[in-house]
Motif scaffolding. Structure first.
Motif, PDB file in Angstrom:
ATOM      1  N   UNK A  94      -7.463  24.543  68.023  1.00 32.55           N
ATOM      2  CA  UNK A  94      -6.479  24.692  66.950  1.00 32.55           C
ATOM      3  C   UNK A  94      -5.192  23.957  67.321  1.00 32.55           C
ATOM      4  N   UNK A  95      -4.532  23.432  66.290  1.00 30.56           N
ATOM      5  CA  UNK A  95      -3.170  22.932  66.439  1.00 30.56           C
ATOM      6  C   UNK A  95      -2.328  23.652  65.403  1.00 30.56           C
ATOM      7  N   UNK A 124      -8.857  26.571  72.878  1.00 30.92           N
ATOM      8  CA  UNK A 124      -7.500  26.103  73.171  1.00 30.92           C
ATOM      9  C   UNK A 124      -6.655  25.958  71.907  1.00 30.92           C
ATOM     10  N   UNK A 125      -5.353  26.120  72.084  1.00 31.93           N
ATOM     11  CA  UNK A 125      -4.396  26.016  70.995  1.00 31.93           C
ATOM     12  C   UNK A 125      -3.274  25.072  71.418  1.00 31.93           C
ATOM     13  N   UNK A 126      -2.985  24.090  70.576  1.00 30.70           N
ATOM     14  CA  UNK A 126      -1.848  23.207  70.794  1.00 30.70           C
ATOM     15  C   UNK A 126      -0.804  23.450  69.725  1.00 30.70           C
ATOM     16  N   UNK A 127       0.401  22.914  69.928  1.00 33.75           N
ATOM     17  CA  UNK A 127       1.503  23.200  69.016  1.00 33.75           C
ATOM     18  C   UNK A 127       2.260  21.927  68.633  1.00 33.75           C
ATOM     19  N   UNK A 128       2.612  21.863  67.347  1.00 37.04           N
ATOM     20  CA  UNK A 128       3.577  20.897  66.838  1.00 37.04           C
ATOM     21  C   UNK A 128       4.682  21.727  66.196  1.00 37.04           C
ATOM     22  N   UNK A 129       5.871  21.704  66.774  1.00 36.15           N
ATOM     23  CA  UNK A 129       6.954  22.556  66.280  1.00 36.15           C
ATOM     24  C   UNK A 129       8.117  21.712  65.792  1.00 36.15           C
ATOM     25  N   UNK A 144       2.743  31.590  72.331  1.00 38.80           N
ATOM     26  CA  UNK A 144       1.907  31.578  73.538  1.00 38.80           C
ATOM     27  C   UNK A 144       1.560  33.015  73.953  1.00 38.80           C
ATOM     28  N   UNK A 145       2.506  33.924  73.832  1.00 40.26           N
ATOM     29  CA  UNK A 145       2.252  35.327  74.174  1.00 40.26           C
ATOM     30  C   UNK A 145       1.242  35.946  73.212  1.00 40.26           C
ATOM     31  N   UNK A 146       1.360  35.629  71.936  1.00 34.68           N
ATOM     32  CA  UNK A 146       0.443  36.169  70.931  1.00 34.68           C
ATOM     33  C   UNK A 146      -0.976  35.684  71.197  1.00 34.68           C
ATOM     34  N   UNK A 147      -1.140  34.387  71.413  1.00 33.86           N
ATOM     35  CA  UNK A 147      -2.487  33.849  71.614  1.00 33.86           C
ATOM     36  C   UNK A 147      -3.089  34.282  72.946  1.00 33.86           C
ATOM     37  N   UNK A 148      -2.259  34.533  73.945  1.00 34.84           N
ATOM     38  CA  UNK A 148      -2.788  35.067  75.205  1.00 34.84           C
ATOM     39  C   UNK A 148      -3.424  36.430  74.978  1.00 34.84           C
ATOM     40  N   UNK A 149      -2.806  37.261  74.140  1.00 34.98           N
ATOM     41  CA  UNK A 149      -3.360  38.573  73.832  1.00 34.98           C
ATOM     42  C   UNK A 149      -4.694  38.448  73.100  1.00 34.98           C
ATOM     43  N   UNK A 150      -4.896  37.354  72.377  1.00 38.26           N
ATOM     44  CA  UNK A 150      -6.129  37.129  71.629  1.00 38.26           C
ATOM     45  C   UNK A 150      -7.157  36.340  72.431  1.00 38.26           C
ATOM     46  N   UNK A 151      -6.931  36.210  73.739  1.00 34.86           N
ATOM     47  CA  UNK A 151      -7.881  35.551  74.641  1.00 34.86           C
ATOM     48  C   UNK A 151      -8.041  34.067  74.335  1.00 34.86           C
ATOM     49  N   UNK A 153      -6.393  30.042  74.828  1.00 34.47           N
ATOM     50  CA  UNK A 153      -5.766  29.309  75.921  1.00 34.47           C
ATOM     51  C   UNK A 153      -4.841  28.249  75.328  1.00 34.47           C
ATOM     52  N   UNK A 154      -3.526  28.404  75.502  1.00 36.11           N
ATOM     53  CA  UNK A 154      -2.591  27.422  74.964  1.00 36.11           C
ATOM     54  C   UNK A 154      -2.386  26.289  75.960  1.00 36.11           C
ATOM     55  N   UNK A 155      -2.406  25.057  75.459  1.00 37.15           N
ATOM     56  CA  UNK A 155      -2.217  23.915  76.351  1.00 37.15           C
ATOM     57  C   UNK A 155      -0.735  23.774  76.685  1.00 37.15           C
TER      58      UNK A 155
END
Length: 209
Positions: A94-95, A124-129, A144-151, A153-155
């Motif tokens: 995901x991005x 994995x999850x990437x971000x465009x902010x 990043x904290x939210x997705x860590x709880x959902x198992x 992996x943020x790049x």
């Protein structure tokens, strides 16, 4: 335990299915323009396949069933959940395209995230902010904290657009694209590496909590 078939080399090298999530539903938002620039810039890559999901077009209410077994209501909610869930399940990665609102990320984005759980796991999850002088980085750090709880992996690397209302052209592209284009390549390179590694791992050893 059911037997699994080890992935072939072709499986490992297959294009990564990436869902790009436009995370703001606010009137006058810049999210679609930022997403258009990002997908247009990276769309020529042969190692990814993009599916753009806009939270503004999803029929996901704020009120959710409780944890006491209350079923999800019937149509149209069930249909919307099934359609969105299937797209998330099919994704290898995901991005998230997100602004920063009041030092955080939009409620509509959190609503989409919270309606789903296993769909994010071991991916994995990437971000465009985008945002003011901080470029939306505070929203990313909280996500990043939210997705860590959902198992998930943020790049590490992300794309950050500072003051986009001054620094984007009419077509949504950065007026000075050198830095953001380099950041987009770096983030996607990491996303593809992790996406392939985790896709192979899920195929060999299905993920469980």
């Amino acid at each position: 335990m059911p037997e699994t078939t080890p992935p072939t080399q072709d499986d490992a090298e297959a294009p990564l299915k990436v869902v790009v999530i436009i995370g703001s539903a606010r009137a006058g938002r810049l999210g679609p323009s930022v997403a258009d620039w990002f997908t247009g810039h990276v769309g020529s890559r042969t190692d990814i396949e993009l599916d753009v999901m806009d939270v503004a077009g999803l029929e996901l209410p704020v009120a959710m069933p409780g944890w006491d077994g209350v079923p999800v209501p019937a149509q149209p909610l069930r249909g919307a959940l099934v359609e969105v869930g299937e797209r998330l399940v099919a994704a290898d990665a995901f991005v998230v395209v997100t602004p920063e609102y009041n030092h955080s990320f939009p409620a509509a984005l959190k609503n989409l995230i919270d309606w789903h759980f296993t769909q994010w796991q071991a991916k994995p999850v990437g971000f465009v902010s985008y945002g003011g002088i901080g470029g939306g980085l505070r929203a990313v750090e909280q996500l990043r904290l939210v997705f860590a709880e959902l198992h998930a992996m943020t790049v590490r690397d992300s794309v950050s657009l500072h003051r986009p209302w001054n620094n984007l052209g009419d077509d949504g592209a950065p007026l000075d694209a050198t830095v953001p284009e380099g950041a987009a390549k770096g983030m996607l390179d990491q996303l593809v590496w992790w996406g392939r590694a985790l896709r192979t791992a899920r195929a060999v050893h299905p993920y469980g909590r």
